[in-house]
Write an enzyme that holds these catalytic residues in place. Structure first.
Site, short mmCIF file in Angstrom:
data_model
loop_
_atom_site.label_atom_id
_atom_site.label_comp_id
_atom_site.label_asym_id
_atom_site.label_seq_id
_atom_site.Cartn_x
_atom_site.Cartn_y
_atom_site.Cartn_z
N CYS A 1 0.85 -1.19 0.00
CA CYS A 1 0.00 0.00 0.00
C CYS A 1 0.88 1.24 0.00
CB CYS A 1 -0.92 -0.01 1.22
SG CYS A 1 -1.94 -1.50 1.34
N TYR B 1 0.59 4.20 1.04
CA TYR B 1 0.64 5.07 2.21
C TYR B 1 1.11 4.35 3.47
CZ TYR B 1 -4.03 3.02 2.84
OH TYR B 1 -5.09 2.17 2.95
N GLY C 1 2.67 -5.26 9.21
CA GLY C 1 2.67 -6.28 8.19
C GLY C 1 1.33 -7.01 8.05
N ARG D 1 -4.26 0.62 -2.37
CA ARG D 1 -4.09 -0.70 -1.74
C ARG D 1 -3.91 -1.77 -2.83
NH1 ARG D 1 -4.63 -0.68 3.47
NH2 ARG D 1 -4.83 -2.96 3.51
N ASP E 1 3.49 1.75 17.78
CA ASP E 1 3.84 1.30 16.44
C ASP E 1 4.07 2.45 15.47
OD1 ASP E 1 1.15 1.96 16.04
OD2 ASP E 1 0.82 0.35 14.61
N CYS F 1 -10.26 16.39 22.17
CA CYS F 1 -9.15 16.13 21.26
C CYS F 1 -7.85 15.79 21.97
CB CYS F 1 -8.96 17.36 20.37
SG CYS F 1 -7.49 17.32 19.33
N CYS G 1 -5.22 19.79 13.21
CA CYS G 1 -5.90 20.62 14.21
C CYS G 1 -7.15 21.31 13.66
CB CYS G 1 -4.94 21.66 14.78
SG CYS G 1 -5.73 22.83 15.92
#
Length: 437
Positions: A26, A28, A73, A141, A296, A346, A369
């Protein structure tokens, strides 16, 4: 080394038995490059490490439910026998009164009937990565040969449905789908029948020229992020549009993680999503070889905590380094954020995205933001009403009746409403007494 005096009673650990290895590529994906941290590695968790992980995770938790979160992964590359051994390990170390909850995040392309039967038999919650209808999903993807993956994902999803497996959808929001929110949401809800949805914004910072992945990753002039990343404005519009559909038709029927967490923050309950919690540090990541990292999104030398084969998990989770990492989310919040009227909802967002500057020039502002501000301001009125409903032990879903009678009263009537205020439905009754809902 002695066990820390105050380890947390529970935490969330994302386990990556194949590391960053995946059968897709993918565009991104922020994790594929983590393979470079382990040159020459086999990227397969050993049975010995699997047992160490299960044993230490059980020892480290002091609550009756222990979640084992398998990620990658692509974790299904480990094969079914690995996960069968994992279930055996859980049974071996399970304490009386303790329940194991297994979750797994997968791209879905490898799921067949046998996988689906295994998930059903062992009560797995399966997260499927899908970005909407075919053209939106296949925009980024694709597999390692460049082929689209939509059909294979749908096939895997159908196997889960046929076996009655519990599943949810993880949907990344990016340039290809950000401007089509209703198409994405209605496709998931109506065509796929998905009732649990996670929206994740794609925010990937620009790389130095020598680290670019390919022609589609070329920098945008004047932008701190890659071309496929979502903009703050489009992400805010996406969330507002989907929320308006959801609050009118789907409260209590379709569950969207950001909306549920927002309601919890309005109600004053702890956030179940680390992104919108005041501090972080209790969602860690473990690589295939037992290396533990703060998160991660921070698998790098600076945030390496240690290895499970050499140190106890309780020591690593409660280490001063990890405690500081978690506290920094709050301690480094700029004044602009501290004074924001929607800060309670937030809390500055995810630290990985806090790389822009405030209007005063202070560092540490979240890239998203303005989108978050637009979204949380937009939902203030309905969230206030649902909060009051909860405080009266009534279902938040009752708000849909208000919207059903929208023509009877102006939208402005959905203001912050208290128990003794007139009900916005126009019945003339006090909100706490009204049965017109």
């Amino acid at each position: 080394m002695s066990v820390p005096l105050n380890p947390p009673p529970a935490f969330h650990l994302l386990v990556k038995p194949t590391g960053a290895i995946c059968n897709l590529k993918c565009e991104y994906c922020f994790y594929l490059d983590k393979e470079n941290r382990y040159p020459g590695g086999k990227f397969r968790m050993t049975d010995a490490l699997l047992e160490i992980y299960v044993r230490q995770l059980v020892e480290a938790h002091r609550i009756p439910e222990i979640t084992m979160a398998w990620q990658g992964g692509e974790p299904l590359l480990m094969g079914l026998d690995f996960f069968r051994r994992g279930i055996d390990m859980q049974k071996k170390y399970q304490r009386p009164g303790v329940l194991f909850i297994n979750t797994i995040q997968t791209n879905g392309t490898l799921i067949d009937q046998e996988w689906a039967q295994f998930f059903k038999e062992n009560n797995f919650l399966v997260g499927i990565s899908i970005d909407g209808p075919r053209e939106m999903h296949d925009a980024y993807r694709r597999d390692k040969t460049g082929r689209p993956t939509f059909e294979r994902v749908i096939e895997g999803l159908n196997h889960l449905k046929n076996q009655g497996v519990e599943f949810n959808a993880l949907v990344t929001i990016h340039k290809a789908n950000a401007d089509r929110p209703l198409e994405v949401y209605r496709f998931l809800r109506d065509e796929l029948g998905i009732r649990f949805i996670q929206f994740i914004p794609i925010v990937e910072r620009q790389r130095p020229p020598d680290e670019l992945k390919g022609p589609k990753d070329q920098p945008q002039k004047g932008s701190p992020v890659t071309p496929h990343s979502v903009t703050p404005e489009s992400f805010g519009r996406f969330l507002k549009t989907v929320f308006d559909e959801w609050v009118r038709h789907d409260v209590g029927e379709t569950f969207v993680n950001m909306f549920d967490v927002a309601l919890a923050n309005w109600f004053g309950e702890p956030s179940s999503l680390c992104v919108f919690a005041p501090t972080c540090g209790l969602t860690l990541a473990m690589e295939h070889n037992g290396d533990l990292y703060s998160c991660d999104h921070f698998v790098d030398p600076e945030h390496f905590l240690g290895n499970l084969s050499q140190k106890k998990l309780t020591e690593l989770v409660a280490s001063p380094k990890q405690v500081t990492f978690g506290r920094d989310k709050l301690d480094l919040l700029p004044r602009y954020c501290r004074e924001c009227r929607v800060r309670f909802a937030c809390h500055g967002g995810c630290p990985k995205d806090r790389f822009t500057r405030t209007p005063e020039g202070a560092p540490g502002l979240n890239y998203l933001c303005s989108g978050y501000q637009a979204f949380f301001t937009h939902i203030e009125r309905p969230m206030s009403i649902m909060t009051e409903l909860l405080r009266m032990n009534r279902a938040p879903a009752e708000i849909m009746a208000l919207y059903a009678g929208e023509k009877k009263f102006p939208r402005e009537a959905l203001s912050k409403v208290g128990r003794n205020d007139p009900c916005p439905c126009g019945s003339g009754e006090k909100f706490k007494n009204c049965h017109g809902l």
